[in-house]
Design an enzyme around this catalytic site. Structure first.
Site, PDB file in Angstrom:
ATOM      1  N   GLN A  75       0.822  -1.216   0.000  1.00 30.77           N
ATOM      2  CA  GLN A  75       0.000   0.000   0.000  1.00 30.77           C
ATOM      3  C   GLN A  75       0.861   1.274   0.000  1.00 30.77           C
ATOM      4  O   GLN A  75       0.432   2.313   0.491  1.00 30.77           O
ATOM      5  CB  GLN A  75      -0.943   0.003   1.205  1.00 30.77           C
ATOM      6  CG  GLN A  75      -2.152  -0.900   1.050  1.00 30.77           C
ATOM      7  CD  GLN A  75      -3.087  -0.435  -0.077  1.00 30.77           C
ATOM      8  OE1 GLN A  75      -3.140   0.738  -0.427  1.00 30.77           O
ATOM      9  NE2 GLN A  75      -3.835  -1.371  -0.650  1.00 30.77           N
ATOM     10  N   SER A  76       2.053   1.190  -0.535  1.00 30.15           N
ATOM     11  CA  SER A  76       2.962   2.343  -0.507  1.00 30.15           C
ATOM     12  C   SER A  76       2.362   3.587  -1.170  1.00 30.15           C
ATOM     13  O   SER A  76       1.995   3.569  -2.351  1.00 30.15           O
ATOM     14  CB  SER A  76       4.265   1.959  -1.215  1.00 30.15           C
ATOM     15  OG  SER A  76       5.030   3.101  -1.509  1.00 30.15           O
ATOM     16  N   ASN A  77       2.284   4.680  -0.404  1.00 30.74           N
ATOM     17  CA  ASN A  77       1.878   5.972  -0.979  1.00 30.74           C
ATOM     18  C   ASN A  77       2.962   6.480  -1.914  1.00 30.74           C
ATOM     19  O   ASN A  77       2.688   7.087  -2.945  1.00 30.74           O
ATOM     20  CB  ASN A  77       1.686   7.025   0.119  1.00 30.74           C
ATOM     21  CG  ASN A  77       0.622   6.628   1.122  1.00 30.74           C
ATOM     22  OD1 ASN A  77      -0.486   6.297   0.739  1.00 30.74           O
ATOM     23  ND2 ASN A  77       0.968   6.651   2.399  1.00 30.74           N
TER      24      ASN A  77
END
Ligand code: PLP
Length: 321
Positions: A75-77
């Protein structure tokens, strides 16, 4: 070597992002709490990585890169925002992400999908395995005549740190226009670049602004931030400025990175119910929760004007909550 002003960057951030007082939360806490809206940096769903990418992607283009590769958690921004900036700039992009934590195509994974980005999942929690996969992909691309450029996790490299020197400069300019004094910046630390930039910006401007960071992974960030700070001084020809006494990091990771905490979730609710703003469970919720806890522990001076740096991340609300 170049001075800070001479280092190339691309215009990606809609500047300045708003800076204003959180009236209701200030009333509730009895403190003067301001917010710097770097969740509104203007591309993707906004967030701190866009300021870092102004410098890092300028370097990639200068190096003749046509394909950007970066990495992070599922879920890396940072990965999503790198993809968004690459789409705007017409660069190819490949995301190499950790497989753990993916369930459905939610949150940032949905956004990556909407952008039609190539995502490769690595079934490992080890950063080393992620970089091994990146090296393999890089070699493959080079063999076909492409020019890949790898951006490390969080873009927490000296060029990325400069993005937060810019942010402090912007806040100081805004505070002069608004005739307010900023005493203390509170930001999040996930890979260290943002805080290193806040420290360096405050120092270079001689602003006297104190800063405190909330760590959202269990790591010891003191050496990480110190190293990034010194490396950034090196690339802008500044003799290392002494910073040791000014680094303040408190850990509010709770049970671990990307595991929502009770305190973080309470902070998300407080902000949503009183200011109509959204924080996220991985970074900014835990950071604001930490800030509130530090208020309870009388960490801040009575009349200090505190700025909460909102670094973005709300997309993960739709994956974790
Ligand atoms: C990456 C990130 C951070 C942490 O910034 P670092 O420079 O990696 O320490 C904070 N908040 C959000 C929303 C992020 O995506």
């Amino acid at each position: 070597m170049k001075s800070y002003e001479e280092i190339k960057k691309i215009d990606l951030v809609h500047k300045p992002t708003p800076l204003y007082k959180l009236n209701n939360i200030s009333h509730i806490t009895g403190k003067n709490i301001y917010i710097k809206r770097d969740d509104m940096t203007g591309i993707g769903l906004g967030g701190n990585k866009v300021r870092k990418l102004e410098y890092v992607l300028a370097d990639a283009i200068e190096c003749g890169a046509d394909t950007i590769i970066t990495t992070g958690a599922a879920q890396s921004n940072h990965a999503m925002l790198t993809a968004a900036c690459c789409r705007k700039l017409g660069l190819d992009v490949i995301l190499v992400l950790m497989k753990s934590g993916i369930s459905e195509k939610k949150g940032n994974l949905l956004l990556n999908d909407l952008m039609g980005v190539e995502v490769i999942f690595v079934d490992s929690d080890s950063i080393r395995d992620l970089y091994a996969e990146i090296n393999r992909i890089s070699d493959e691309l080079k063999a076909t005549g492409k020019t890949p450029y790898t951006i490390p996790i969080g873009a927490s490299v000296p060029l990325g740190v400069l993005g937060y020197v810019d942010c402090v400069k912007e806040m100081v300019e805004q505070s002069e226009i608004q005739a307010i004094e900023l005493d203390h910046i509170v930001c999040c630390t996930g890979s260290g670049g943002t805080y290193a930039g806040v420290l360096l910006g405050s120092k270079l401007l001689n602003s006297g602004i104190k800063s405190t960071s909330i760590a959202v992974t269990p790591d010891d960030f003191y050496p990480v931030v110190t190293k990034l700070f010194n490396q950034t001084c090196d690339i802008i020809k500044k003799d290392s400025l002494s910073i040791e006494d000014e680094i303040n990091i408190f850990n509010y990771a709770g049970d671990g990175y990307a595991i929502p905490s009770e305190r973080g979730n309470a902070a998300i609710n407080l902000m949503a119910r009183n200011e109509g703003l959204f924080l996220d469970p991985v970074y900014t919720g835990k950071t604001f929760g930490g800030l509130l806890d530090l208020i309870d522990k009388n960490y801040f001076k009575d009349d200090e004007n505190i700025v909460f740096l909102h670094t973005g991340g709300a997309a993960s609300l739709f994956a974790f909550m």
